[in-house]
Enzyme design. Sequence first.
Site, mmCIF file in Angstrom:
data_model
loop_
_atom_site.group_PDB
_atom_site.id
_atom_site.type_symbol
_atom_site.label_atom_id
_atom_site.label_comp_id
_atom_site.label_asym_id
_atom_site.label_seq_id
_atom_site.Cartn_x
_atom_site.Cartn_y
_atom_site.Cartn_z
ATOM 1 N N ARG A 1 0.843 -1.218 0.000
ATOM 2 C CA ARG A 1 0.000 0.000 0.000
ATOM 3 C C ARG A 1 0.872 1.260 0.000
ATOM 4 O O ARG A 1 0.558 2.246 0.666
ATOM 5 C CB ARG A 1 -0.940 0.015 1.224
ATOM 6 C CG ARG A 1 -1.933 -1.141 1.306
ATOM 7 C CD ARG A 1 -2.955 -1.087 0.186
ATOM 8 N NE ARG A 1 -4.012 -2.059 0.346
ATOM 9 C CZ ARG A 1 -3.991 -3.296 -0.156
ATOM 10 N NH1 ARG A 1 -2.942 -3.710 -0.857
ATOM 11 N NH2 ARG A 1 -5.017 -4.108 0.012
ATOM 12 N N SER B 1 -10.905 -1.358 2.947
ATOM 13 C CA SER B 1 -10.198 -1.457 4.239
ATOM 14 C C SER B 1 -9.862 -0.058 4.726
ATOM 15 O O SER B 1 -9.262 0.723 3.991
ATOM 16 C CB SER B 1 -8.880 -2.218 4.079
ATOM 17 O OG SER B 1 -9.113 -3.508 3.595
ATOM 18 N N GLU C 1 -5.623 3.675 5.827
ATOM 19 C CA GLU C 1 -5.239 3.487 4.417
ATOM 20 C C GLU C 1 -5.714 4.653 3.543
ATOM 21 O O GLU C 1 -4.953 5.139 2.706
ATOM 22 C CB GLU C 1 -5.807 2.155 3.899
ATOM 23 C CG GLU C 1 -5.381 1.877 2.472
ATOM 24 C CD GLU C 1 -6.131 0.721 1.851
ATOM 25 O OE1 GLU C 1 -5.812 -0.434 2.180
ATOM 26 O OE2 GLU C 1 -7.035 0.976 1.028
HETATM 27 P P1 FAD Z 1 -9.202 8.422 -5.369
HETATM 28 O O1 FAD Z 1 -9.914 8.001 -4.138
HETATM 29 O O2 FAD Z 1 -9.915 9.310 -6.310
HETATM 30 O O3 FAD Z 1 -7.832 9.113 -4.947
HETATM 31 C C1 FAD Z 1 -7.001 8.525 -3.971
HETATM 32 C C2 FAD Z 1 -5.739 9.381 -3.832
HETATM 33 O O4 FAD Z 1 -4.985 9.319 -5.051
HETATM 34 C C3 FAD Z 1 -6.029 10.868 -3.614
HETATM 35 O O5 FAD Z 1 -5.023 11.370 -2.768
HETATM 36 C C4 FAD Z 1 -5.931 11.479 -5.009
HETATM 37 O O6 FAD Z 1 -5.543 12.830 -4.980
HETATM 38 C C5 FAD Z 1 -4.839 10.629 -5.633
HETATM 39 N N1 FAD Z 1 -4.985 10.444 -7.088
HETATM 40 C C6 FAD Z 1 -6.010 9.830 -7.742
HETATM 41 N N2 FAD Z 1 -5.744 9.766 -9.064
HETATM 42 C C7 FAD Z 1 -4.537 10.341 -9.242
HETATM 43 C C8 FAD Z 1 -3.695 10.587 -10.377
HETATM 44 N N3 FAD Z 1 -4.068 10.226 -11.623
HETATM 45 N N4 FAD Z 1 -2.501 11.191 -10.180
HETATM 46 C C9 FAD Z 1 -2.104 11.576 -8.942
HETATM 47 N N5 FAD Z 1 -2.858 11.385 -7.845
HETATM 48 C C10 FAD Z 1 -4.044 10.782 -7.987
HETATM 49 N N6 FAD Z 1 -7.539 -1.018 -2.550
HETATM 50 C C11 FAD Z 1 -6.688 -2.058 -2.675
HETATM 51 O O7 FAD Z 1 -5.466 -1.865 -2.795
HETATM 52 N N7 FAD Z 1 -7.130 -3.357 -2.669
HETATM 53 C C12 FAD Z 1 -8.440 -3.650 -2.542
HETATM 54 O O8 FAD Z 1 -8.798 -4.821 -2.533
HETATM 55 C C13 FAD Z 1 -9.371 -2.584 -2.414
HETATM 56 N N8 FAD Z 1 -10.676 -2.828 -2.256
HETATM 57 C C14 FAD Z 1 -11.565 -1.812 -2.129
HETATM 58 C C15 FAD Z 1 -12.919 -2.099 -2.006
HETATM 59 C C16 FAD Z 1 -13.856 -1.097 -1.879
HETATM 60 C C17 FAD Z 1 -15.309 -1.445 -1.746
HETATM 61 C C18 FAD Z 1 -13.431 0.264 -1.901
HETATM 62 C C19 FAD Z 1 -14.442 1.370 -1.803
HETATM 63 C C20 FAD Z 1 -12.074 0.578 -2.023
HETATM 64 C C21 FAD Z 1 -11.124 -0.462 -2.133
HETATM 65 N N9 FAD Z 1 -9.749 -0.209 -2.258
HETATM 66 C C22 FAD Z 1 -8.865 -1.255 -2.412
HETATM 67 C C23 FAD Z 1 -9.235 1.182 -2.246
HETATM 68 C C24 FAD Z 1 -9.322 1.895 -3.634
HETATM 69 O O9 FAD Z 1 -10.106 1.158 -4.530
HETATM 70 C C25 FAD Z 1 -7.931 2.115 -4.225
HETATM 71 O O10 FAD Z 1 -7.125 2.875 -3.359
HETATM 72 C C26 FAD Z 1 -7.991 2.834 -5.586
HETATM 73 O O11 FAD Z 1 -6.736 2.779 -6.214
HETATM 74 C C27 FAD Z 1 -8.422 4.288 -5.456
HETATM 75 O O12 FAD Z 1 -8.665 4.773 -6.761
HETATM 76 P P2 FAD Z 1 -9.496 6.095 -6.997
HETATM 77 O O13 FAD Z 1 -9.408 6.433 -8.437
HETATM 78 O O14 FAD Z 1 -10.864 5.958 -6.448
HETATM 79 O O15 FAD Z 1 -8.644 7.143 -6.138
HETATM 80 N N1 EPU Z 2 -11.051 -11.157 9.885
HETATM 81 C C1 EPU Z 2 -11.733 -11.318 11.069
HETATM 82 N N2 EPU Z 2 -12.785 -10.486 11.319
HETATM 83 C C2 EPU Z 2 -13.168 -9.520 10.451
HETATM 84 C C3 EPU Z 2 -12.452 -9.354 9.247
HETATM 85 C C4 EPU Z 2 -11.386 -10.206 8.981
HETATM 86 O O1 EPU Z 2 -11.409 -12.189 11.891
HETATM 87 O O2 EPU Z 2 -14.125 -8.824 10.756
HETATM 88 C C5 EPU Z 2 -9.959 -12.101 9.570
HETATM 89 C C6 EPU Z 2 -10.396 -13.060 8.445
HETATM 90 O O3 EPU Z 2 -11.085 -14.164 8.964
HETATM 91 C C7 EPU Z 2 -9.078 -13.449 7.825
HETATM 92 C C8 EPU Z 2 -8.231 -12.207 8.027
HETATM 93 O O4 EPU Z 2 -8.865 -11.404 9.015
HETATM 94 O O5 EPU Z 2 -8.500 -14.510 8.543
HETATM 95 C C9 EPU Z 2 -8.021 -11.396 6.753
HETATM 96 O O6 EPU Z 2 -9.282 -11.023 6.212
HETATM 97 P P1 EPU Z 2 -9.513 -10.845 4.622
HETATM 98 O O7 EPU Z 2 -9.023 -12.055 3.910
HETATM 99 O O8 EPU Z 2 -10.925 -10.430 4.442
HETATM 100 O O9 EPU Z 2 -8.532 -9.710 4.208
HETATM 101 P P2 EPU Z 2 -8.185 -8.304 4.876
HETATM 102 O O10 EPU Z 2 -6.847 -8.408 5.516
HETATM 103 O O11 EPU Z 2 -9.310 -7.820 5.707
HETATM 104 C C10 EPU Z 2 -6.920 -7.463 2.748
HETATM 105 C C11 EPU Z 2 -6.799 -6.151 2.040
HETATM 106 C C12 EPU Z 2 -7.986 -5.952 1.099
HETATM 107 C C13 EPU Z 2 -7.956 -7.070 0.063
HETATM 108 C C14 EPU Z 2 -8.058 -8.412 0.791
HETATM 109 C C15 EPU Z 2 -7.898 -9.571 -0.170
HETATM 110 C C16 EPU Z 2 -5.540 -4.589 3.403
HETATM 111 C C17 EPU Z 2 -5.595 -3.437 4.331
HETATM 112 N N3 EPU Z 2 -6.724 -5.056 2.981
HETATM 113 O O12 EPU Z 2 -8.080 -7.386 3.568
HETATM 114 O O13 EPU Z 2 -7.832 -4.707 0.434
HETATM 115 O O14 EPU Z 2 -9.027 -6.940 -0.832
HETATM 116 O O15 EPU Z 2 -6.998 -8.511 1.790
HETATM 117 O O16 EPU Z 2 -6.561 -9.649 -0.562
HETATM 118 O O17 EPU Z 2 -4.455 -5.053 3.049
HETATM 119 C C18 EPU Z 2 -8.380 -2.383 0.615
HETATM 120 O O18 EPU Z 2 -7.157 -2.164 0.627
HETATM 121 O O19 EPU Z 2 -9.229 -1.465 0.631
HETATM 122 C C19 EPU Z 2 -8.854 -3.760 0.571
HETATM 123 C C20 EPU Z 2 -10.151 -4.078 0.580
#
Ligand code: FAD
Ligand code: EPU
Length: 337
Positions: free
Chosen positions: A159, A229, A325
């Site tokens: 991240r 997250s 995050e």
């Molecule tokens: P924004 O929210 O619009 O911007 C985020 C930051 O980046 C801001 O500071 C903005 O100024 C900057 N920025 C955006 N675009 C640019 C650009 N082109 N140049 C310079 N700066 C820029 N993240 C994960 O890593 N793994 C996951 O599994 C994951 N799951 C998610 C699930 C959900 C339901 C949600 C809501 C979010 C999740 N995220 C996850 C977080 C998010 O999707 C990522 O961080 C994504 O890359 C953000 O993209 P965005 O375009 O919405 O950025």
């Molecule tokens: N867990 C619990 N209770 C909860 C949630 C999770 O006990 O309420 C335990 C689960 O049982 C599991 C462990 O925590 O053993 C990890 O949970 P999960 O696999 O759901 O993944 P996570 O660590 O919660 C991370 C990333 C996600 C990504 C998933 C899949 C971070 C901060 N988050 O979540 O990214 O999608 O793994 O790889 O690294 C994001 O960054 O926004 C995001 C959604």
Amino acid sequence: MPISLAPHNTLALSQCCDAIVEVDSKQQLISVVSELVSESKPMMILGGGSNVVFTDDFSGTIVKVLTKGIKVVEDEFNFIVSVQAGENWHDFVEYCLENGINGLENLALIPGTVGAAPIQNIGAYGVEIDNFCSQVEYFDYKTSQLITLVADQCQFGYRDSIFKHQLKDKAVITEVEFRLPKLWTPNLEYGPLKHLQGDSVSAQTIFETVCDVRQSKLPDPKVLGNVGSFFKNPIISAKQYLELLTKFSDLVGYAQSDGTIKIAAGWLIDEANLKGFTVGGAAVHTKQALVLVNLGGATGHDICQLAHGVMDKVYDKFNINLEPEPRIIGSQGEVDI
Ligand code: FAD
Ligand code: EPU
């Protein structure tokens, strides 16, 4: 006339900004950003708004990146795909699969834009974009130049990247290049994918499984505002991990290559009995403790206060600091939580 940011952030926070400029070409992005940088008012780049928390009205202009375009070339061993920053990430993953380009399927359904993906090196289900990102092009505010960094220069980490440090507030990402090997190897190391082990698994099956798992675990922002997250999974020493294990035998941790342990923050928050904990309209999600949600009418301050409550309680119980995050945005730009 203030403009509501509610449709532009997945937490559906209703803060306003002075103006929003939507840009749909790289040239326009460069000229709009150049002009705003030369003024002294705050300016912020926004993609899909899926990783931001607006705590106050933003006293400046939001530049919404909507630039589109995907170009594929190939050499003997790789597909080399160049993507404009405003492309939707999930649509891009689908485009690759539809065109027989595999590798990004584990990253299906992550909201947001391609341009934001390198910033926190998005990752899920055992893959991070630095596994495939070959270079990132950005427009440098100071020199007014387009600069290309190869992956090694991007300082990608968990991240993390150079765009959160040396290049913070100094660069807008314009284009990202991916190098995807034609010889595809499935990545099935992450728990919910392990059952797919076997010769015949396809990238499409992984894509569909990841979509199913994500939909069952994470709230849909269209229904319940969230930013995924809310905290990073903290990384602690093996010594601290072993000490904690004596007290919490089912603590969830993943060994890292350098000997440290990445702890599941969701487990810590859950174990601290915080699921459902609320402040104003903000709550710890009842199904996934790592996600903070807007139950309706939450303010950015509610979200941050709730986050502080979670951080304090986790620290008191486990002596572990949680780090948010998403980016917290105040009236002049990014602030600490
Ligand atoms: P924004 O929210 O619009 O911007 C985020 C930051 O980046 C801001 O500071 C903005 O100024 C900057 N920025 C955006 N675009 C640019 C650009 N082109 N140049 C310079 N700066 C820029 N993240 C994960 O890593 N793994 C996951 O599994 C994951 N799951 C998610 C699930 C959900 C339901 C949600 C809501 C979010 C999740 N995220 C996850 C977080 C998010 O999707 C990522 O961080 C994504 O890359 C953000 O993209 P965005 O375009 O919405 O950025
Ligand atoms: N867990 C619990 N209770 C909860 C949630 C999770 O006990 O309420 C335990 C689960 O049982 C599991 C462990 O925590 O053993 C990890 O949970 P999960 O696999 O759901 O993944 P996570 O660590 O919660 C991370 C990333 C996600 C990504 C998933 C899949 C971070 C901060 N988050 O979540 O990214 O999608 O793994 O790889 O690294 C994001 O960054 O926004 C995001 C959604």
